[in-house]
Design a protein around this motif. Structure first.
Motif, mmCIF file in Angstrom:
data_model
loop_
_atom_site.group_PDB
_atom_site.id
_atom_site.type_symbol
_atom_site.label_atom_id
_atom_site.label_comp_id
_atom_site.label_asym_id
_atom_site.label_seq_id
_atom_site.Cartn_x
_atom_site.Cartn_y
_atom_site.Cartn_z
ATOM 1 N N GLN A 173 0.798 -1.222 0.000
ATOM 2 C CA GLN A 173 0.000 0.000 0.000
ATOM 3 C C GLN A 173 0.832 1.274 0.000
ATOM 4 N N GLY A 174 2.059 1.185 0.428
ATOM 5 C CA GLY A 174 2.913 2.372 0.413
ATOM 6 C C GLY A 174 2.451 3.437 1.393
ATOM 7 N N LYS A 175 1.666 4.371 0.917
ATOM 8 C CA LYS A 175 1.209 5.494 1.747
ATOM 9 C C LYS A 175 0.079 5.121 2.700
ATOM 10 N N GLY A 176 -0.458 3.913 2.552
ATOM 11 C CA GLY A 176 -1.515 3.482 3.449
ATOM 12 C C GLY A 176 -2.836 4.161 3.176
ATOM 13 N N GLN A 177 -3.735 4.125 4.165
ATOM 14 C CA GLN A 177 -5.063 4.708 3.999
ATOM 15 C C GLN A 177 -4.981 6.224 4.034
ATOM 16 N N PRO A 178 -5.635 6.908 3.089
ATOM 17 C CA PRO A 178 -5.617 8.379 3.096
ATOM 18 C C PRO A 178 -6.333 8.924 4.322
ATOM 19 N N ILE A 179 -5.789 9.976 4.914
ATOM 20 C CA ILE A 179 -6.352 10.600 6.111
ATOM 21 C C ILE A 179 -7.107 11.864 5.709
ATOM 22 N N ARG A 180 -8.316 12.036 6.252
ATOM 23 C CA ARG A 180 -9.127 13.215 5.920
ATOM 24 C C ARG A 180 -8.423 14.490 6.379
ATOM 25 N N ALA A 181 -8.281 15.423 5.453
ATOM 26 C CA ALA A 181 -7.608 16.684 5.777
ATOM 27 C C ALA A 181 -8.450 17.547 6.709
ATOM 28 N N ASP A 182 -9.788 17.373 6.646
ATOM 29 C CA ASP A 182 -10.675 18.185 7.475
ATOM 30 C C ASP A 182 -10.988 17.525 8.817
ATOM 31 N N GLY A 183 -10.328 16.394 9.092
ATOM 32 C CA GLY A 183 -10.571 15.678 10.339
ATOM 33 C C GLY A 183 -9.753 16.244 11.484
ATOM 34 N N PRO A 184 -9.865 15.624 12.662
ATOM 35 C CA PRO A 184 -9.078 16.054 13.821
ATOM 36 C C PRO A 184 -7.585 16.046 13.498
ATOM 37 N N GLU A 185 -6.865 17.046 13.983
ATOM 38 C CA GLU A 185 -5.440 17.166 13.673
ATOM 39 C C GLU A 185 -4.639 15.966 14.169
ATOM 40 N N SER A 186 -5.092 15.356 15.257
ATOM 41 C CA SER A 186 -4.360 14.212 15.817
ATOM 42 C C SER A 186 -4.304 13.046 14.841
ATOM 43 N N HIS A 187 -5.229 12.993 13.869
ATOM 44 C CA HIS A 187 -5.269 11.885 12.929
ATOM 45 C C HIS A 187 -4.170 11.982 11.873
ATOM 46 N N LEU A 188 -3.596 13.160 11.711
ATOM 47 C CA LEU A 188 -2.544 13.315 10.702
ATOM 48 C C LEU A 188 -1.328 12.456 11.022
ATOM 49 N N ALA A 189 -1.132 12.145 12.308
ATOM 50 C CA ALA A 189 -0.005 11.295 12.711
ATOM 51 C C ALA A 189 -0.195 9.852 12.263
ATOM 52 N N GLY A 245 -16.163 -4.356 0.482
ATOM 53 C CA GLY A 245 -15.312 -3.468 1.266
ATOM 54 C C GLY A 245 -13.872 -3.494 0.793
ATOM 55 N N PHE A 246 -13.395 -4.668 0.398
ATOM 56 C CA PHE A 246 -12.019 -4.792 -0.101
ATOM 57 C C PHE A 246 -11.829 -3.957 -1.366
ATOM 58 N N TYR A 247 -12.803 -4.038 -2.269
ATOM 59 C CA TYR A 247 -12.703 -3.264 -3.513
ATOM 60 C C TYR A 247 -12.707 -1.767 -3.215
ATOM 61 N N ASP A 248 -13.534 -1.369 -2.246
ATOM 62 C CA ASP A 248 -13.593 0.038 -1.853
ATOM 63 C C ASP A 248 -12.254 0.478 -1.260
ATOM 64 N N ASP A 249 -11.691 -0.338 -0.368
ATOM 65 C CA ASP A 249 -10.378 -0.036 0.221
ATOM 66 C C ASP A 249 -9.303 0.038 -0.860
ATOM 67 N N PHE A 250 -9.374 -0.890 -1.806
ATOM 68 C CA PHE A 250 -8.382 -0.944 -2.877
ATOM 69 C C PHE A 250 -8.384 0.338 -3.696
ATOM 70 N N LEU A 251 -9.576 0.818 -4.028
ATOM 71 C CA LEU A 251 -9.679 2.053 -4.815
ATOM 72 C C LEU A 251 -9.159 3.250 -4.027
ATOM 73 N N VAL A 275 -6.902 3.274 -1.607
ATOM 74 C CA VAL A 275 -5.449 3.197 -1.435
ATOM 75 C C VAL A 275 -4.726 3.504 -2.741
ATOM 76 N N THR A 276 -5.198 2.925 -3.836
ATOM 77 C CA THR A 276 -4.506 3.119 -5.114
ATOM 78 C C THR A 276 -4.665 4.536 -5.644
ATOM 79 N N LYS A 277 -5.831 5.140 -5.387
ATOM 80 C CA LYS A 277 -6.079 6.507 -5.857
ATOM 81 C C LYS A 277 -5.721 7.557 -4.814
ATOM 82 N N GLN A 278 -5.420 7.087 -3.570
ATOM 83 C CA GLN A 278 -5.148 7.995 -2.453
ATOM 84 C C GLN A 278 -6.249 9.048 -2.340
ATOM 85 N N SER A 279 -7.460 8.530 -2.310
ATOM 86 C CA SER A 279 -8.635 9.389 -2.229
ATOM 87 C C SER A 279 -9.688 8.734 -1.355
ATOM 88 N N HIS A 280 -10.558 9.558 -0.752
ATOM 89 C CA HIS A 280 -11.650 9.017 0.056
ATOM 90 C C HIS A 280 -12.799 8.539 -0.814
#
Length: 360
Positions: free
Chosen positions: A51-67, A112-118, A120-125
């Motif tokens: 996955q490399g970068k892993g799951q994309p983190i919401r930019a508008d979410g709590p700041e603690s999630h950026l870690a 859910g796997f297909y949703d996660d795959f998209l 991660v690969t697109k680095q988008s929510h």
């Protein structure tokens, strides 16, 4: 698979223990736990590399999630693998309920796997198309609920049970698959929305699984069912083995998902486990009790529905952020505070759900 040993109990009395659902449920719990615990590190390493970068983190979410950026997702693969391994080993594979529940779990897990795959690969929510995803979920749920209706006794097959009313049942007829499919789809997506903090979703899922495992055992036993004046569903007791496997796999996963999480469950796990709980609730005639035991999931889903609905009509937000666990983070609660307090709520709701068994 080991259930066949029960057939040899007449020749080898020592094997009689394999006839007991409680014993096999315990075996499934231990097997799933050990499976996830021992194969978890390798799975996490493999997913991190892929996955490399892993799951994309919401930019508008709590700041603690950026870690959390870079944390791999699809941890549901670990949970579902342990679950299936344990059930196939300890479950009675001649029981149709086992295959129906596993079928829904696998189908929802694949969505859910297909949703996660998209994501991660697109680095988008923006993953799988919402409408297409729901459509597939509805079709799977309709098939499962129709099959459940076909294998149950005619007196209860197309009925909707009501808590507190003893053996009262609302006849739905051909509408049964439609109404109960809503339960399955709702459960899957509610658990999915709850999965937003480390450990937040998996513990309430285990609590619900433990509760429904106990109820399944009672419902499947004609003596207990008659005593408690609940609907007896022949064969439903075997679902306790599946619930035991959920608890074991969940505990194994929690070892790696505890804050700070080494891996996220992802839609792979949350959709699959939610669909599993919904299908079991339909099979044992405790659909409304699921809304009580899984009340946390219901509140999480309602918070999103309310937030979106009100914002579209007025342009204002009811919550600081939805789902509601993010609202409390925005209020200043730390992530562990939100998670543990929500766990406590889940335990209380499970006790209330169990109380309905005797308050009939």
């Amino acid at each position: 698979m080991l259930a066949w040993l029960a057939e040899l109990s007449g020749t080898f009395p020592v094997l009689n223990v394999f006839r007991y659902i409680t014993f096999r449920a315990g075996g499934a719990t231990a097997t799933a736990l050990l499976f996830v615990f021992f194969f978890g590190p390798a799975a996490i390493s493999w997913l991190r590399i892929k996955q490399g970068k892993g799951q994309p983190i919401r930019a508008d979410g709590p700041e603690s999630h950026l870690a959390k950026r870079g944390t791999p997702t699809m941890g549901g693969l670990m949970i579902l693998s342990g679950l299936f391994a344990a059930v196939l080993l300890w479950g009675n594979l001649r029981n149709p309920y086992v295959w129906i529940v596993l079928g829904v779990t696998a189908a929802y897990g694949a969505i859910g796997f297909y949703d996660d795959f998209l994501k991660v690969t697109k680095q988008s929510h923006k993953g799988f198309s919402g409408r297409a995803r729901i459509a597939i979920e509805v079709v799977v749920a309709l098939i499962a609920c129709y099959l459940i209706m076909q294998i149950q006794p005619p007196a209860i097959s197309s009925g909707f049970a009501m808590p507190f009313l003893k053996e009262a049942i609302i006849p739905l007829g051909i509408l049964f698959p439609l109404v109960t499919a809503f339960v399955v789809v709702g459960a899957g997506n509610s658990v999915n929305l709850t999965d937003g903090l480390d450990g937040l979703a998996i513990v309430p899922v285990m609590i619900a699984a433990g509760t429904f495992g106990f109820i399944s055992y009672l419902v499947g036993n004609v003596i207990f069912a008659n005593y408690l004046q609940i609907h007896h569903v022949p064969g439903a007791g075997e679902l306790a083995v599946i619930c035991g496997a959920v608890i074991g796999a969940g505990l194994g996963f929690l070892w790696f998902n505890a804050p700070p999480a080494q891996i996220f469950m992802g839609d792979t796990g949350s959709l699959g486990l939610g669909g599993l709980l919904g299908t079991i609730a339909v099979a044992i005639k405790h659909e409304i009790v699921l809304a009580v035991v899984g009340g946390l999931f219901v509140v999480e889903a309602l918070s999103v529905i309310i937030q979106v609905g009100v914002f579209k009509r007025t342009g204002k937000r009811v919550f600081l952020m939805a789902p509601i666990h993010h609202h409390f983070e925005k209020l200043g609660w730390t992530e562990p505070q939100v998670v543990i307090r929500f766990w406590i709520i889940s335990v209380v709701l499970a006790l209330v759900g169990l109380a309905t068994l005797k308050l009939r």
